[in-house]
Design an enzyme around this catalytic site. Sequence first.
Site, PDB file in Angstrom:
ATOM      1  CB  SER A  10       0.201  -1.284  42.225  1.00  0.00           C
ATOM      2  OG  SER A  10       1.326  -1.644  41.436  1.00  0.00           O
ATOM      3  CG  HIS A  35      -1.776  -5.284  43.155  1.00  0.00           C
ATOM      4  ND1 HIS A  35      -2.765  -6.204  42.882  1.00  0.00           N
ATOM      5  CD2 HIS A  35      -1.263  -4.940  41.958  1.00  0.00           C
ATOM      6  CE1 HIS A  35      -2.856  -6.389  41.579  1.00  0.00           C
ATOM      7  NE2 HIS A  35      -1.940  -5.641  40.985  1.00  0.00           N
ATOM      8  CG  ASP A  37       1.233  -4.751  39.292  1.00  0.00           C
ATOM      9  OD1 ASP A  37       0.286  -5.502  39.018  1.00  0.00           O
ATOM     10  OD2 ASP A  37       1.087  -3.602  39.748  1.00  0.00           O
ATOM     11  CG  MET A  39       4.658  -6.412  34.681  1.00  0.00           C
ATOM     12  SD  MET A  39       4.573  -4.725  34.067  1.00  0.00           S
ATOM     13  CE  MET A  39       3.264  -4.058  35.102  1.00  0.00           C
ATOM     14  CG  HIS A  68      -1.755  -8.542  38.394  1.00  0.00           C
ATOM     15  ND1 HIS A  68      -2.015  -7.242  38.000  1.00  0.00           N
ATOM     16  CD2 HIS A  68      -2.156  -9.342  37.371  1.00  0.00           C
ATOM     17  CE1 HIS A  68      -2.553  -7.256  36.790  1.00  0.00           C
ATOM     18  NE2 HIS A  68      -2.637  -8.510  36.382  1.00  0.00           N
ATOM     19  CG  MET A  70       0.244  -8.672  34.277  1.00  0.00           C
ATOM     20  SD  MET A  70       0.433  -6.906  34.573  1.00  0.00           S
ATOM     21  CE  MET A  70       1.049  -6.959  36.258  1.00  0.00           C
ATOM     22  CG  MET A 139      -5.950  -6.159  33.701  1.00  0.00           C
ATOM     23  SD  MET A 139      -4.950  -5.596  35.088  1.00  0.00           S
ATOM     24  CE  MET A 139      -4.019  -4.256  34.361  1.00  0.00           C
ATOM     25  CG  ASP A 177      -4.270  -3.430  38.479  1.00  0.00           C
ATOM     26  OD1 ASP A 177      -3.791  -2.297  38.577  1.00  0.00           O
ATOM     27  OD2 ASP A 177      -3.576  -4.473  38.465  1.00  0.00           O
TER      28      ASP A 177
HETATM   29  C1  DX5 Z   1      -0.566  -2.516  35.209  1.00  0.00           C
HETATM   30  C2  DX5 Z   1      -0.497  -2.981  36.665  1.00  0.00           C
HETATM   31  C3  DX5 Z   1      -1.149  -2.048  37.633  1.00  0.00           C
HETATM   32  C4  DX5 Z   1      -0.597  -0.684  37.632  1.00  0.00           C
HETATM   33  C5  DX5 Z   1      -1.459   0.263  38.403  1.00  0.00           C
HETATM   34  O1  DX5 Z   1      -0.148  -3.533  34.373  1.00  0.00           O
HETATM   35  O2  DX5 Z   1      -1.148  -4.211  36.808  1.00  0.00           O
HETATM   36  O3  DX5 Z   1      -1.161  -2.592  38.945  1.00  0.00           O
HETATM   37  O4  DX5 Z   1       0.697  -0.675  38.117  1.00  0.00           O
HETATM   38  O5  DX5 Z   1      -0.846   1.489  38.349  1.00  0.00           O
HETATM   39  P1  DX5 Z   1      -1.636   2.861  38.371  1.00  0.00           P
HETATM   40  O6  DX5 Z   1      -2.488   2.858  39.587  1.00  0.00           O
HETATM   41  O7  DX5 Z   1      -0.526   3.835  38.401  1.00  0.00           O
HETATM   42  O8  DX5 Z   1      -2.459   2.915  37.100  1.00  0.00           O
HETATM   43 ZN    ZN Z   2      -1.701  -5.218  38.922  1.00  0.00          ZN
END
Ligand code: DX5
Ligand code: ZN
Length: 220
Positions: A10, A35, A37, A39, A68, A70, A139, A177
């Site tokens: 990620s 990956h 993320d 948000m 991904h 969110m 998750m 994840d």
């Molecule tokens: C959380 C993200 C993850 C997260 C993983 O909302 O979707 O991808 O960044 O991070 P670690 O591996 O640090 O838990």
């Molecule tokens: Zn993620």
Amino acid sequence: MQRKTRIAPSILSADFARLGEEITAIDAAGADYIHVDVMDGHFVPAITIGPAVVKAIRSFSTKIFDVHLMISPVDSYIAAFADAGSDIITIHAEATPHFHRTIQLIRSLGKKAGISLSPGTPVEMLDNVMDMVDLILVMSVNPGFGGQKFIVSQLEKIRKIRQMIDHSGRDIDLQVDGGINIETAKQAVAAGADVLVAGTATFTGGPSQYETNIRNLRGG
Ligand code: DX5
Ligand code: ZN
């Protein structure tokens, strides 16, 4: 069928000031997927990156861009993430009332579609989309931040979804994840996961450690 374990670093834990170089480095270190993320400060508390950044970093690796989302609402942004060069677009079942339609939209753009379940969401949410998805993301933390602790109850969810995937006979990635480290990686794989997302555990120690970190997550 559970496949060989793949690692999806990620980039949330990367150095954002050097994002292109970081992606080149994790690619060279053996990452299978990149990956990303996304948000929005609404579905989840944090705000991270948008399609313009995905487009800008796309040329730094030829590996699979696993995006991904969110975000809520989500439908109006799917085309932009597809155009930016995403290979897999994963949405959250909780983020939109009509996730079946959103999955149709992703597929209509020629992209692979993923569906994600937050820790409190039951597996039954998947019942009517098993014939449409390419990836299911469990998750193992509540979405929103990197560096959280793995929620052990999600192992049972991974086991149940592994059975559902095998029963479907379809080629569906089972991704986990959140809070993945060497120990939780082993537990998740034993439960049936075959793609491990790891932010903190990949990027700890800086670029000289990425290869070792990824190898260790894969199980040596
Ligand atoms: C959380 C993200 C993850 C997260 C993983 O909302 O979707 O991808 O960044 O991070 P670690 O591996 O640090 O838990
Ligand atoms: Zn993620």
